[in-house]
Design a protein around this motif. Structure first.
Motif, short mmCIF file in Angstrom:
data_model
loop_
_atom_site.label_atom_id
_atom_site.label_comp_id
_atom_site.label_asym_id
_atom_site.label_seq_id
_atom_site.Cartn_x
_atom_site.Cartn_y
_atom_site.Cartn_z
N ARG A 1 23.49 10.00 -8.69
CA ARG A 1 22.94 11.26 -7.25
C ARG A 1 22.53 10.53 -6.82
NH1 ARG A 1 22.15 16.59 -9.23
NH2 ARG A 1 22.39 17.98 -7.33
N PRO A 2 22.02 10.61 -5.27
CA PRO A 2 21.15 9.90 -4.40
C PRO A 2 19.76 10.54 -4.65
CG PRO A 2 22.92 10.98 -2.80
CD PRO A 2 23.16 11.15 -4.70
N SER A 3 18.45 9.94 -4.36
CA SER A 3 17.20 10.14 -4.94
C SER A 3 16.36 9.80 -4.12
CB SER A 3 17.38 9.91 -6.46
OG SER A 3 18.66 10.30 -7.05
N LEU A 4 15.64 9.95 -3.41
CA LEU A 4 14.70 9.33 -2.34
C LEU A 4 13.18 10.20 -2.82
CD1 LEU A 4 14.20 7.22 -0.05
CD2 LEU A 4 14.36 9.43 1.15
N THR A 5 12.09 9.05 -2.69
CA THR A 5 10.68 9.03 -3.34
C THR A 5 9.51 8.04 -2.60
OG1 THR A 5 10.99 9.40 -5.50
CG2 THR A 5 9.14 9.24 -5.49
N CYS A 6 8.62 8.64 -1.97
CA CYS A 6 7.74 8.21 -0.92
C CYS A 6 6.64 7.83 -1.39
CB CYS A 6 7.85 8.86 0.24
SG CYS A 6 8.98 9.26 1.76
N LEU B 1 0.88 -1.29 -0.09
CA LEU B 1 -0.14 0.55 -0.11
C LEU B 1 0.88 0.89 -0.37
CD1 LEU B 1 -2.87 -0.85 2.36
CD2 LEU B 1 -2.67 -0.82 0.17
N SER B 2 2.42 0.98 0.63
CA SER B 2 3.00 2.56 0.23
C SER B 2 4.40 2.31 0.12
CB SER B 2 2.91 2.87 1.80
OG SER B 2 3.33 1.91 3.22
N GLY B 3 5.24 2.95 0.58
CA GLY B 3 6.57 2.14 -0.09
C GLY B 3 7.29 3.90 -0.12
N ARG B 4 8.70 3.21 -0.44
CA ARG B 4 9.56 4.20 -0.24
C ARG B 4 10.76 3.75 -1.17
NH1 ARG B 4 12.41 7.87 4.41
NH2 ARG B 4 14.38 8.36 4.08
N ILE B 5 11.14 4.59 -1.52
CA ILE B 5 11.75 3.99 -3.53
C ILE B 5 13.21 5.16 -2.97
CG2 ILE B 5 12.96 4.09 -5.57
CD1 ILE B 5 9.20 4.21 -6.21
N ASP B 6 14.80 4.47 -2.87
CA ASP B 6 15.70 5.00 -2.75
C ASP B 6 16.78 4.20 -3.41
OD1 ASP B 6 17.96 6.51 -1.54
OD2 ASP B 6 18.02 5.54 0.53
N GLN B 7 16.76 5.62 -4.77
CA GLN B 7 18.29 4.94 -5.46
C GLN B 7 18.31 5.41 -6.26
OE1 GLN B 7 15.13 2.83 -8.42
NE2 GLN B 7 15.43 0.78 -7.75
N PRO B 8 20.20 6.01 -6.19
CA PRO B 8 20.72 6.87 -6.84
C PRO B 8 20.61 7.00 -8.41
CG PRO B 8 21.75 5.02 -6.64
CD PRO B 8 20.62 5.08 -5.69
N LEU B 9 20.03 8.07 -8.75
CA LEU B 9 20.33 8.22 -10.18
C LEU B 9 21.30 8.89 -11.33
CD1 LEU B 9 16.22 9.56 -9.92
CD2 LEU B 9 17.10 7.32 -10.67
N ALA B 10 21.22 8.22 -12.39
CA ALA B 10 22.09 8.90 -13.18
C ALA B 10 21.45 8.62 -14.46
CB ALA B 10 23.31 8.16 -13.46
N ARG B 11 22.10 10.18 -15.48
CA ARG B 11 21.36 9.58 -16.90
C ARG B 11 21.86 9.08 -18.02
NH1 ARG B 11 21.98 15.16 -20.27
NH2 ARG B 11 23.79 15.45 -19.88
N LEU B 12 21.49 7.65 -18.60
CA LEU B 12 21.67 6.36 -19.50
C LEU B 12 21.74 6.92 -20.22
CD1 LEU B 12 19.66 4.35 -17.62
CD2 LEU B 12 22.12 5.19 -16.80
N GLU B 13 21.11 7.92 -21.36
CA GLU B 13 20.91 8.11 -22.28
C GLU B 13 20.48 9.86 -22.74
OE1 GLU B 13 18.10 5.59 -24.56
OE2 GLU B 13 19.07 4.31 -23.63
N ARG B 14 21.07 10.92 -24.17
CA ARG B 14 21.66 11.84 -23.65
C ARG B 14 20.04 12.03 -24.33
NH1 ARG B 14 25.07 15.04 -22.15
NH2 ARG B 14 26.97 14.09 -21.64
N HIS C 1 13.92 13.85 -13.81
CA HIS C 1 12.76 12.38 -14.16
C HIS C 1 12.78 11.29 -12.65
CE1 HIS C 1 13.21 12.68 -18.89
NE2 HIS C 1 12.72 13.73 -18.65
N GLN C 2 12.53 12.00 -11.28
CA GLN C 2 13.11 10.99 -10.97
C GLN C 2 11.44 10.68 -10.43
OE1 GLN C 2 14.36 12.95 -6.99
NE2 GLN C 2 12.68 12.02 -5.97
N LEU C 3 10.19 11.28 -10.71
CA LEU C 3 9.29 10.14 -10.13
C LEU C 3 8.86 8.91 -11.23
CD1 LEU C 3 7.17 12.80 -9.12
CD2 LEU C 3 8.40 11.33 -7.98
N ARG C 4 9.40 8.96 -12.55
CA ARG C 4 9.10 8.86 -14.03
C ARG C 4 10.10 7.97 -13.63
NH1 ARG C 4 9.13 13.24 -18.75
NH2 ARG C 4 8.93 11.58 -20.26
N ALA C 5 11.80 7.44 -13.59
CA ALA C 5 12.88 6.57 -13.37
C ALA C 5 12.32 5.31 -12.12
CB ALA C 5 13.85 7.52 -13.32
N HIS C 6 11.64 6.67 -11.56
CA HIS C 6 11.74 5.36 -9.89
C HIS C 6 10.67 4.46 -10.30
CE1 HIS C 6 13.78 7.85 -6.46
NE2 HIS C 6 15.05 6.98 -7.57
#
Length: 203
Positions: A109-114, A84-97, A137-142
């Motif tokens: 870079r550290p990235s955190l979404t609840c 029902l809920s969660g926490r996404i703690d994943q570092p994000l980097a640009r993979l394609e240009r 793009h944090q929410l989209r990528a997470h």
């Protein structure tokens, strides 16, 4: 100033004349001193804050940098989360240009979404999202990393939508902001209605 950006419009001008049109450039025609404090992706709609003076920009930018601005988004995703809920703690980097695409990377870079499950739909779900960091793009990528791409996402979901559902835009909206006024200290809360419907639950 807090405004609602429509989907499909850049927050600020991009490179070249084809990307000259933007929310900030349109507003600056009437009020040249306006400066963006933060940005939204072109495909994302919702609340944006602009400053009317250099001092307002400095103070508002500090609030965002200190994570003193509470941000709430709504997204409709393909599938359903396992909890029902969660926490996404994943570092994000640009993979394609081209187009820019971000993803989980140990050097990112550290990235955190609840997130919290809001409602079921027809082969999809509505989620409330609270980003605690503000990466591109944090929410989209997470969410894509969870196997829950946002409906209509042309980058992370190949225009994700379950078969038979008509989706004409990215189902991601900056719904609410809460922060203290940079000069008076008064607590402010602003809200924008969700401009798209969650496909109804079958049966």
């Amino acid at each position: 100033m807090v405004v609602v950006k429509p989907a499909g419009l850049l927050s600020q001008p991009g490179l070249g004349p084809a990307q000259a049109d933007s929310l900030s450039s349109r507003l600056q025609v009437a009020e040249p001193s306006l400066q963006l404090v933060h940005r939204l992706d072109r495909d994302t709609s919702g609340l944006l804050v602009l400053a009317r003076s250099p001092e307002a920009l400095r103070r508002l930018s500090a609030l965002f940098a200190q994570r003193a601005v509470q941000k709430l988004y709504v997204a409709d995703v393909c599938g359903a989360p396992a909890t029902l809920s969660g926490r996404i703690d994943q570092p994000l980097a640009r993979l394609e240009r081209l187009p820019p695409r971000y993803g989980n990377h140990p050097g990112g870079r550290p990235s955190l979404t609840c997130w919290r499950w809001a409602a079921p739909g027809d082969r999809c779900s509505r989620l409330w999202l609270r980003p605690l960091t503000g990466r591109s793009h944090q929410l989209r990528a997470h969410l894509a990393g969870l196997g829950l791409p946002i409906l209509g996402d042309p980058i992370y979901g190949s225009g994700a939508q379950p078969s038979g559902l008509a989706v004409t835009r990215l189902h991601l909206h900056a719904l609410a902001l809460a922060f203290r006024h940079p000069f008076s200290g008064r607590r402010l809360r602003v809200h924008s209605p969700v401009p798209f419907a969650l496909p109804a639950q079958a049966g």
